[in-house]
Design a protein around this motif. Structure first.
Motif: not given
Ligand code: MG
Length: 297
Positions: A209, A211, A14, A251
């Protein structure tokens, strides 16, 4: 809060898939070795997608070849890769991976833009992959993108997310990563989502998850941690973003997450100094602009 918190390092997938900097196979291999030596035990090394769709991920097979040739991976370390379909599954399996990730979205608009199919079609693909995974004893986790806010459809309802998460779970996905793909979630949204989801799906099957577009990644993680979530994704230095989600930042940085966990007296075996050395290397050798707090020092 009981048990050890799992950190899944996603910088090599990612993270670098959305950096303008080119990472050679040697760069990736170097980062991987350093991540393992810093104590990270769950690392996503790339994805087996078509290089036409995601050019930066075209080196994943070469990276896996190099890993298989020259690295002994201890039993405590789990490497994984994202696979979009059965072909990706086969390639990842042929390269020795026993842990893989699939992806769907909570909103149709993002699904069409990101994976070029409807949510229903992506769930069908996931079912096929999971069926194969059972046969070959491969562990499957799944990203549920846009689980909080979508740049095209706005705030996403918990009902929608829960509905898809339940379908993923019944297909055989072992861990569902509720993904704040654009970094628009708030702690209140996270706590309400976790509370409602936990009534239907045990939190041992859920990860978060985040960001860090608006600086909310750590507050959101802390909220989920306090609500009982024990698995979080992060990328070294805060690498990354999302090519199909305009304006999204990288992230949450792994080193910042480790500082938070240490502050919450969550024990793990990660060497913070070694982690920040990787970020330093990314800044000085690869000239990447990093968002992590710890990499400033
Ligand atoms: Mg992401």
């Amino acid at each position: 809060m009981a048990g050890k918190i799992k950190i899944l390092e996603v910088g090599l997938r990612d993270g670098i898939q959305n950096e303008n900097v080119h990472f050679t196979v040697s760069d990736r291999f170097y980062i991987l070795k350093k991540l393992i030596s810093a104590g990270l035990q769950h690392i996503e090394v790339g994805s087996f997608v078509s290089p036409k769709v995601m050019p930066s991920m075209g080196l994943t097979p070469s990276l896996m070849k190099k890993i298989n040739r020259s690295l002994t991976i201890s039993k405590n370390v789990e490497l994984s890769a994202l696979v979009p379909n059965e072909r990706g599954f086969d390639m990842a399996f042929d390269h020795g991976l026993k842990s893989m990730a699939v992806m769907t979205s909570a909103t149709e608009s993002f699904s069409k833009k990101n994976i070029n199919c409807s949510i229903e079609e992506s769930l069908e693909r996931i079912k096929l992959i999971c069926k194969k995974a059972r046969r070959f004893r491969v562990r499957i986790r799944g990203y549920l993108s846009m689980a909080f806010v979508c740049p095209y459809e706005g705030v996403v309802s918990v009902r929608k997310v829960l509905n898809i998460a339940e379908k993923m779970k019944s297909a055989g996905v072992k861990e569902i990563a509720l993904s704040d793909t654009v970094g628009g979630a708030t702690p209140l949204q996270v706590s309400s989502m976790i509370e409602k989801i936990s009534k239907k799906i045990p939190l041992s099957h859920i990860s978060l998850h985040c960001h860090n577009t608006r600086g909310m990644a750590l507050p959101n993680i802390l909220t989920a941690l306090n609500a009982g979530v024990q698995s979080f994704d992060s990328s070294i230095g805060g690498l990354g973003g999302c090519p199909y989600a305009p304006g999204s930042a990288g992230n949450v940085a792994t080193e910042d997450l480790v500082v938070l966990l240490q502050g919450m007296k969550q024990k793990n075996s990660i060497d913070l100094k070694k982690l920040t050395q990787i970020s330093h290397w990314l800044k000085t050798k690869k000239k990447v602009c990093l968002s992590s707090y710890m990499s400033r020092y």
